[in-house]
Design a protein around this motif. Structure first.
Motif, PDB file in Angstrom:
ATOM      1  N   ILE A   1      -3.340  -1.015 -11.972  1.00 20.48           N
ATOM      2  CA  ILE A   1      -3.280  -1.408 -10.557  1.00 20.48           C
ATOM      3  C   ILE A   1      -3.347  -0.173  -9.661  1.00 20.48           C
ATOM      4  CG2 ILE A   1      -1.790  -2.415  -8.776  1.00 20.48           C
ATOM      5  CD1 ILE A   1      -0.783  -4.358 -11.014  1.00 20.48           C
ATOM      6  N   LEU A   2      -2.586   0.855 -10.013  1.00 20.07           N
ATOM      7  CA  LEU A   2      -2.598   2.082  -9.211  1.00 20.07           C
ATOM      8  C   LEU A   2      -3.970   2.743  -9.221  1.00 20.07           C
ATOM      9  CD1 LEU A   2       0.870   3.592 -10.126  1.00 20.07           C
ATOM     10  CD2 LEU A   2       0.202   2.519  -7.970  1.00 20.07           C
TER      11      LEU A   2
ATOM     12  N   MET B   1       2.917   3.745   0.835  1.00 19.68           N
ATOM     13  CA  MET B   1       2.955   2.971  -0.403  1.00 19.68           C
ATOM     14  C   MET B   1       4.388   2.870  -0.940  1.00 19.68           C
ATOM     15  SD  MET B   1      -0.087   1.835  -1.168  1.00 19.68           S
ATOM     16  CE  MET B   1      -0.075   1.477   0.581  1.00 19.68           C
TER      17      MET B   1
ATOM     18  N   LYS C   1      -9.943   2.168  -4.258  1.00 21.99           N
ATOM     19  CA  LYS C   1     -10.165   1.521  -2.960  1.00 21.99           C
ATOM     20  C   LYS C   1      -9.899   2.501  -1.836  1.00 21.99           C
ATOM     21  CE  LYS C   1      -8.724  -3.126  -4.301  1.00 21.99           C
ATOM     22  NZ  LYS C   1      -7.691  -4.154  -4.070  1.00 21.99           N
ATOM     23  N   TRP C   2      -8.804   3.234  -1.951  1.00 19.84           N
ATOM     24  CA  TRP C   2      -8.421   4.177  -0.903  1.00 19.84           C
ATOM     25  C   TRP C   2      -9.465   5.278  -0.767  1.00 19.84           C
ATOM     26  CZ3 TRP C   2      -6.772   9.388  -0.835  1.00 19.84           C
ATOM     27  CH2 TRP C   2      -6.252   9.792   0.381  1.00 19.84           C
TER      28      TRP C   2
ATOM     29  N   GLU D   1      -6.842   1.193  -9.521  1.00 21.13           N
ATOM     30  CA  GLU D   1      -7.701   0.372  -8.668  1.00 21.13           C
ATOM     31  C   GLU D   1      -7.416   0.636  -7.191  1.00 21.13           C
ATOM     32  OE1 GLU D   1      -7.059  -3.658  -9.917  1.00 21.13           O
ATOM     33  OE2 GLU D   1      -7.876  -3.270 -11.906  1.00 21.13           O
ATOM     34  N   GLU D   2      -6.134   0.756  -6.832  1.00 19.00           N
ATOM     35  CA  GLU D   2      -5.771   1.031  -5.444  1.00 19.00           C
ATOM     36  C   GLU D   2      -6.268   2.410  -5.019  1.00 19.00           C
ATOM     37  OE1 GLU D   2      -4.395  -0.958  -3.056  1.00 19.00           O
ATOM     38  OE2 GLU D   2      -4.727  -2.516  -4.561  1.00 19.00           O
TER      39      GLU D   2
END
Length: 84
Positions: free
Chosen positions: A72-73, A48, A79-80, A75-76
């Motif tokens: 955003i972080l 990242m 997902k991860w 949400e990422e």
């Protein structure tokens, strides 16, 4: 879950036992699995960071941009964690 046999030297086995006890793990297996997870997390963060470095010219963030970046972080990370 898969089973894997691992051969360690006497020195390595002593290290793993001492560290697993020192860090409060119930077994050496839990300790080794935690090491694998930490290495996976470290590689993800490295990727990242490199992606960010390669993404273009840096921009200055004000507080609203910082808060947006946090969203955003988050949400990422979700997902991860879900494997997407």
């Amino acid at each position: 879950m898969h089973t894997r046999t691992l051969t360690l030297s006497a020195e390595q086995e002593q290290f793993v036992q001492e560290e697993s006890q020192r860090e409060g793990f119930e077994s050496t297996t839990e300790y080794l699995l935690d090491l694998i997870d930490k290495e996976r997390d470290r590689k993800y963060m490295r990727d990242m960071i490199l992606e960010g470095i390669r993404s273009g010219k840096p921009v200055e963030l004000d507080m609203s941009g910082y808060l947006d970046l946090g969203k955003i972080l988050d949400e990422e990370a979700k997902k991860w964690e879900s494997g997407q």
